[in-house]
Design an enzyme around this catalytic site. Structure first.
Site, PDB file in Angstrom:
ATOM      1  N   GLU A 181       0.815  -1.229   0.000  1.00  0.00           N
ATOM      2  CA  GLU A 181       0.000   0.000   0.000  1.00  0.00           C
ATOM      3  C   GLU A 181       0.843   1.270   0.000  1.00  0.00           C
ATOM      4  OE1 GLU A 181      -2.578  -0.562   3.390  1.00  0.00           O
ATOM      5  OE2 GLU A 181      -3.388  -2.448   2.611  1.00  0.00           O
ATOM      6  N   ASN A 224       1.941  -5.062  -3.214  1.00  0.00           N
ATOM      7  CA  ASN A 224       0.584  -5.503  -2.876  1.00  0.00           C
ATOM      8  C   ASN A 224      -0.239  -4.278  -2.484  1.00  0.00           C
ATOM      9  OD1 ASN A 224      -1.291  -7.719  -2.083  1.00  0.00           O
ATOM     10  ND2 ASN A 224      -0.975  -6.978   0.016  1.00  0.00           N
ATOM     11  N   HIS A 260     -10.354  -6.414  -1.800  1.00  0.00           N
ATOM     12  CA  HIS A 260     -11.399  -6.274  -0.777  1.00  0.00           C
ATOM     13  C   HIS A 260     -12.609  -5.636  -1.482  1.00  0.00           C
ATOM     14  CE1 HIS A 260      -8.944  -7.560   2.534  1.00  0.00           C
ATOM     15  NE2 HIS A 260      -7.972  -6.763   2.127  1.00  0.00           N
ATOM     16  N   GLU A 289      -6.089 -10.998  -1.021  1.00  0.00           N
ATOM     17  CA  GLU A 289      -6.906 -10.756   0.185  1.00  0.00           C
ATOM     18  C   GLU A 289      -8.393 -10.679  -0.161  1.00  0.00           C
ATOM     19  OE1 GLU A 289      -5.433  -7.395   2.464  1.00  0.00           O
ATOM     20  OE2 GLU A 289      -3.355  -7.913   2.075  1.00  0.00           O
ATOM     21  N   ASP A 291     -12.152 -10.633  -0.299  1.00  0.00           N
ATOM     22  CA  ASP A 291     -13.418 -10.847   0.403  1.00  0.00           C
ATOM     23  C   ASP A 291     -14.457  -9.947  -0.247  1.00  0.00           C
ATOM     24  OD1 ASP A 291     -12.608  -8.423   1.621  1.00  0.00           O
ATOM     25  OD2 ASP A 291     -12.247  -9.348   3.570  1.00  0.00           O
TER      26      ASP A 291
HETATM   27  O1  9MR Z   1      -7.263  -8.293   8.710  1.00  0.00           O
HETATM   28  C1  9MR Z   1      -6.363  -7.419   9.355  1.00  0.00           C
HETATM   29  C2  9MR Z   1      -6.939  -6.978  10.677  1.00  0.00           C
HETATM   30  O2  9MR Z   1      -6.956  -8.049  11.582  1.00  0.00           O
HETATM   31  C3  9MR Z   1      -6.144  -5.818  11.257  1.00  0.00           C
HETATM   32  O3  9MR Z   1      -6.798  -5.339  12.416  1.00  0.00           O
HETATM   33  C4  9MR Z   1      -6.010  -4.726  10.197  1.00  0.00           C
HETATM   34  C5  9MR Z   1      -5.225  -3.539  10.704  1.00  0.00           C
HETATM   35  O4  9MR Z   1      -4.962  -2.647   9.685  1.00  0.00           O
HETATM   36  O5  9MR Z   1      -5.360  -5.266   9.050  1.00  0.00           O
HETATM   37  C6  9MR Z   1      -6.109  -6.248   8.424  1.00  0.00           C
HETATM   38  O6  9MR Z   1      -5.462  -6.720   7.266  1.00  0.00           O
HETATM   39  C7  9MR Z   1      -5.188  -5.768   6.232  1.00  0.00           C
HETATM   40  C8  9MR Z   1      -3.956  -6.250   5.496  1.00  0.00           C
HETATM   41  O7  9MR Z   1      -2.888  -6.436   6.374  1.00  0.00           O
HETATM   42  C9  9MR Z   1      -3.557  -5.274   4.403  1.00  0.00           C
HETATM   43  N1  9MR Z   1      -4.654  -5.024   3.510  1.00  0.00           N
HETATM   44  C10 9MR Z   1      -5.934  -4.632   4.144  1.00  0.00           C
HETATM   45  C11 9MR Z   1      -6.323  -5.692   5.199  1.00  0.00           C
HETATM   46  C12 9MR Z   1      -7.685  -5.377   5.785  1.00  0.00           C
HETATM   47  O8  9MR Z   1      -7.632  -4.167   6.484  1.00  0.00           O
END
Ligand code: 9MR
Length: 378
Positions: A181, A224, A260, A289, A291
């Site tokens: 990101e 990513n 997402h 990722e 969903d």
């Molecule tokens: O799923 C993850 C969640 O448990 C955390 O609280 C969150 C914090 O930012 O991050 C989530 O995972 C992220 C991933 O690492 C990067 N892309 C977006 C995902 C969803 O927020």
């Protein structure tokens, strides 16, 4: 094998119509808890339904938002969860357990317990691992963000971290999200909220890839991001950057879309086209990722129409990846609504994964399985 995938796409779509008739009420709860009664049941598993060179993954729940929920750590404590994790998937991604705040809680202390457990589990279950992540603006420890370090110190800190973490798992991680990101939605580098880019300039990105490659020459190194499923300003920025880095000989091997998605928005029709342009740069691509969240009705239960739309999004994201030569890794961000990050982050939205909270399979699960199976050509 790949050619077979193209030919069988139509079949996959046809196969979809059958399982879609089952709503949540018709989902087959706990199918994974039972023993496998006959040989065809092998294809009941996503990982076995997939073409040979194609891995199907999930995030491994733990850390992050889970720490604030009223359940124990899913990965270590939920037996049903672990069973399905081992049985259904051929790739795993630590959801939070390899992020800076987790593995590097103090400047002079690493904590690899959770990450080691996931990599060990993966090896025992014949799974590959996606490492996530090394250079990011989020989930960094306080000691780093508030440390007031000089540029020289920061550079040394990043180098040591990359070398230590990647080196620890050398030869055991298939793909690393080296940079996560790094662009905002307009396609501008995050020069404010990303500590590395802000303090050290954009050149640090190439260095992170170089250090990761030195530490594990076998791992495929990825950019990513979210919001890059389509051809847009953000994915254009990645396209320009990866071209530039490749030209300079920087070891960049892949570009991945998080995906997402939300049924509030149309499916990104040009996902395949977008992946193809990175494929044409000889980069690997991946969906990392996926969903598909939705606005929940007052009952909290998605309608059949919502389930169907969701299954369609899952199926199309998978088909796009299957259709691109070097898109060999397809990961969903958790497989059960029980542990999904979505309701925690988006009020009123949820039901984003392929299984209900009690592990009942939704139409989206069946859509993935039948699409994989058709691509495999069985
Ligand atoms: O799923 C993850 C969640 O448990 C955390 O609280 C969150 C914090 O930012 O991050 C989530 O995972 C992220 C991933 O690492 C990067 N892309 C977006 C995902 C969803 O927020």
């Amino acid at each position: 094998m790949r050619r077979l995938r193209f030919l069988t796409m139509a079949l996959a779509t046809a196969a979809l119509s059958l399982p879609l008739t089952a709503g949540v009420a018709g989902a087959d709860p706990a199918a994974d808890r039972q023993s496998v009664p006959h040989s065809n049941a092998r294809l009941d598993r996503l990982r076995d339904a997939a073409p040979e060179d194609f891995v199907v993954g999930t995030a491994v729940a733990g850390g992050g938002h889970h720490l604030e929920q009223d359940y124990p750590d899913p990965f270590t404590s939920d037996k049903t969860y672990r069973k399905i994790l081992g049985r259904q998937f051929s790739s795993v991604s630590p959801e939070n357990q390899m992020k800076w705040e987790f593995v590097h809680p103090e400047r002079d202390r690493y904590d690899f317990e959770a990450a080691d457990a996931i990599v060990g589990f993966a090896e025992r279950h014949g799974q590959v691992v996606r490492g996530h992540t090394l250079l990011w603006h989020s989930q960094n420890p306080q000691w780093l963000e508030q440390g007031g370090f000089s540029k020289e110190e920061l550079r040394a800190i990043l180098r040591e971290h990359v070398t230590t973490v990647v080196g620890r798992y050398a030869g055991r991680i298939q793909q690393w999200d080296v940079a996560n990101e790094i662009f905002d939605d307009r396609g501008d580098l995050r020069t404010q909220d990303n500590i590395w880019i802000r303090e050290l300039g954009p050149g640090i990105i190439a260095d992170a890839f170089r250090w990761a490659h030195e530490a594990d020459p076998k791992a495929k190194l990825f950019f990513n991001d979210y919001g890059v499923e389509s051809v847009n300003a953000k994915s254009d920025a990645y396209y320009a950057l990866t071209q530039d880095l490749i030209r300079q000989g920087v070891p960049v091997h892949g570009f991945s879309v998080q995906a997402h998605l939300s049924t509030r928005y149309a499916f990104p029709e040009d996902l395949e086209t977008n992946l193809r342009r990175f494929d044409a740069l000889r980069l690997e691509t991946a969906v990392t990722e996926l969903d598909v969240r939705m606005d929940l009705p007052e009952t909290g239960m998605p309608t059949d129409a919502q389930q169907k739309q969701q299954a369609d999004y899952y199926q199309r994201a998978l088909s796009a990846c299957l259709s691109v030569e070097d898109c060999n890794s397809f990961t969903i961000w958790g497989f059960t609504d029980k542990y999904s990050w979505v309701p925690v982050f988006f009020q009123g939205e949820g039901a984003a994964t392929v299984m209900t909270e009690d592990f009942g399979r939704k139409p989206a699960f069946h859509a993935l399985r039948s699409t994989l199976q058709a691509a495999r050509g069985d």
